[in-house]
Every structure is written in structure tokens, then in C-alpha cells.
Design a protein around this motif. Structure first.
Motif, PDB file in Angstrom:
ATOM      1  N   GLN A 163       0.839  -1.194   0.000  1.00  0.00           N
ATOM      2  CA  GLN A 163       0.000   0.000   0.000  1.00  0.00           C
ATOM      3  C   GLN A 163       0.877   1.248   0.000  1.00  0.00           C
ATOM      4  OE1 GLN A 163      -2.791  -0.089   3.245  1.00  0.00           O
ATOM      5  NE2 GLN A 163      -4.326   1.054   2.117  1.00  0.00           N
ATOM      6  N   VAL A 164       0.437   2.260  -0.738  1.00  0.00           N
ATOM      7  CA  VAL A 164       1.105   3.560  -0.743  1.00  0.00           C
ATOM      8  C   VAL A 164       0.065   4.627  -0.423  1.00  0.00           C
ATOM      9  CG1 VAL A 164       2.354   5.290  -2.098  1.00  0.00           C
ATOM     10  CG2 VAL A 164       2.836   2.854  -2.440  1.00  0.00           C
ATOM     11  N   LEU A 165       0.342   5.415   0.605  1.00  0.00           N
ATOM     12  CA  LEU A 165      -0.547   6.507   0.999  1.00  0.00           C
ATOM     13  C   LEU A 165       0.182   7.827   0.778  1.00  0.00           C
ATOM     14  CD1 LEU A 165      -1.891   5.115   4.408  1.00  0.00           C
ATOM     15  CD2 LEU A 165      -2.839   4.764   2.126  1.00  0.00           C
ATOM     16  N   VAL A 166      -0.448   8.728   0.044  1.00  0.00           N
ATOM     17  CA  VAL A 166       0.122  10.054  -0.204  1.00  0.00           C
ATOM     18  C   VAL A 166      -0.779  11.079   0.463  1.00  0.00           C
ATOM     19  CG1 VAL A 166       0.813  11.738  -1.948  1.00  0.00           C
ATOM     20  CG2 VAL A 166       1.094   9.283  -2.399  1.00  0.00           C
ATOM     21  N   LEU A 167      -0.210  11.844   1.386  1.00  0.00           N
ATOM     22  CA  LEU A 167      -0.989  12.828   2.132  1.00  0.00           C
ATOM     23  C   LEU A 167      -1.181  14.098   1.322  1.00  0.00           C
ATOM     24  CD1 LEU A 167       0.582  12.444   5.695  1.00  0.00           C
ATOM     25  CD2 LEU A 167      -1.188  11.081   4.592  1.00  0.00           C
ATOM     26  N   GLY A 168      -2.402  14.628   1.367  1.00  0.00           N
ATOM     27  CA  GLY A 168      -2.733  15.829   0.609  1.00  0.00           C
ATOM     28  C   GLY A 168      -2.326  17.108   1.319  1.00  0.00           C
TER      29      GLY A 168
END
Length: 212
Positions: free
Chosen positions: A136-141
Motif C-alpha cells: 500500500q502507498v498513501l500520499v498525504l494531501g
């Protein structure tokens, strides 16, 4: 026939040994600015690395670090970001807050052209990250600490979300919960979060990670 049975036995034995001894613990890698460096995850994860967190990182800085495999010396050892990316199961990234606030704090002239350049730099960064495989890859806005420039942040998040999702990564909208709320910042004039702010992000991240 006996040889075939022996070979199958050895194969199955090796397979079972591998599965019994394989480390199932998820490895978390957080990179970018300090927003990604989450105290809650660090406390609860067995494998957590935040060596490539820097409060001054811009998108282009992180992109170059990965592109050229710039190494850090940690505990008298050379640490390669390529190795960390290769070994990571979960990647969490926050980058670009310095870019947008640098521009907003100087002037907003040609701001949309500036944002488009940010997006292009993010595309380059994501293409480097995409060379590796993750669970999983999470990119914060991006979030607005004031009640001004709302249209700018709407445009920025829209553009960034599109390219992040093109890579099948998850874009976490932060502006909805952190926008113009000084209770979540260490300083009302800066985007750096306090513990309350991190707690708000934790709620979202934990739900995302449950899907992993």
C-alpha cells in the motif's frame, strides 16, 4: 518413481520451512516532510523507518534523493533509500507543503503555473517510487491553515489526486479536516502539526491500513 517422490518431499519441505520462517511483520517507510512522520504509527509498528524525513524537503529534493540514490549515514552505517524502498510494505509520503507555502508566503502571482510545475515534479517523483512494489502507498494531501486561498488548495489537491490515483496509490484528503483549524497546528502561522493534528490523520490512516 522414488526419485520423483524424494524431489517432491524436498520441495515441500523447503516450502514449509520458508513459510514458517518468513518474517510476516509489515515494514513501514515514511518519507518527505514532517507531516508523514506519524508518532502513532511509529509507536505501534514493529518496523518503522523515518530517516528520510526532513522538514525542509521539497518535491524536487525527494525526487533527486531517490533518483540518484543519495545515502545517509545512520549509526555509522550508510543507508540507501533504494534498499528501504525495496523492503517497504507500506509507504507513507507527504511532500510539497514547503513548495506551496513558500509560494503563498512570497506572492501568488502565476500561482496556477507554479502549481502545475509542482504537479510535474510530483509525476517525476512518483515514477521513481513506482519502480518498487508495495502492499500500500498513501500520499498525504495539502491543507490550508487560513481561510484565504481556498480555490488554490482545491485546485492543488485536485491535480495531485489525479496523478497519484493514476499510479493506483491512495490520496488522503487532509484539507477537509485540518483546514483553518489552529487547534491542530503547533503555530497558527505554520503548517506543522501538534499531537491533536496527528491524531486526526491517524484516524484516516488506520482505516486505510485496515484494507491492506
Amino acid at each position: 518413481m522414488k526419485k520423483i517422490i524424494l524431489i517432491l518431499f524436498l520441495f515441500l519441505s523447503c516450502y514449509l520451512i520458508y513459510n514458517l520462517t518468513e518474517d510476516k511483520t509489515l515494514s513501514y517507510l515514511v518519507i518527505g516532510d514532517t507531516i508523514a512522520d506519524n508518532p502513532y504509527i511509529e509507536k505501534n509498528a514493529n518496523k518503522y523507518n523515518n530517516d528520510y524525513i526532513n522538514q525542509d524537503y521539497r518535491i524536487i529534493d525527494l525526487s533527486n534523493i531517490i533518483k540518484y540514490n543519495e545515502e545517509l549515514e545512520v549509526e555509522n552505517k550508510q543507508l540507501s533509500i533504494h534498499r528501504l524502498l525495496k523492503n517497504a510494505d507500506i509507504l507513507i509520503m507527504s511532500i510539497g507543503m514547503n513548495d506551496i507555502y513558500y509560494k503563498l508566503n512570497s506572492d501568488t502571482k502565476n500561482i496556477y503555473t507554479y502549481i502545475n510545475e509542482m504537479v510535474n515534479n510530483m509525476e517525476i517523483l512518483l515514477s521513481e517510487i513506482d519502480k518498487y512494489s508495495y502492499s500500500q502507498v498513501l500520499v498525504l494531501g495539502y491543507y490550508n491553515i487560513s481561510n484565504k486561498n481556498n480555490d488554490i488548495f482545491t485546485y492543488l489537491n485536485y491535480k495531485m489526486k489525479r496523478i497519484v490515483e493514476n499510479y493506483n496509490y491512495e490520496y488522503i484528503e487532509l484539507n477537509n479536516i485540518l483546514k483553518n483549524n489552529p487547534n491542530f497546528y503547533q503555530n497558527s502561522n505554520n503548517f506543522t502539526l501538534n499531537q491533536e493534528g496527528y491524531n486526526e490523520i491517524n484516524k484516516i490512516i488506520v482505516e486505510k491500513l485496515k484494507k491492506c
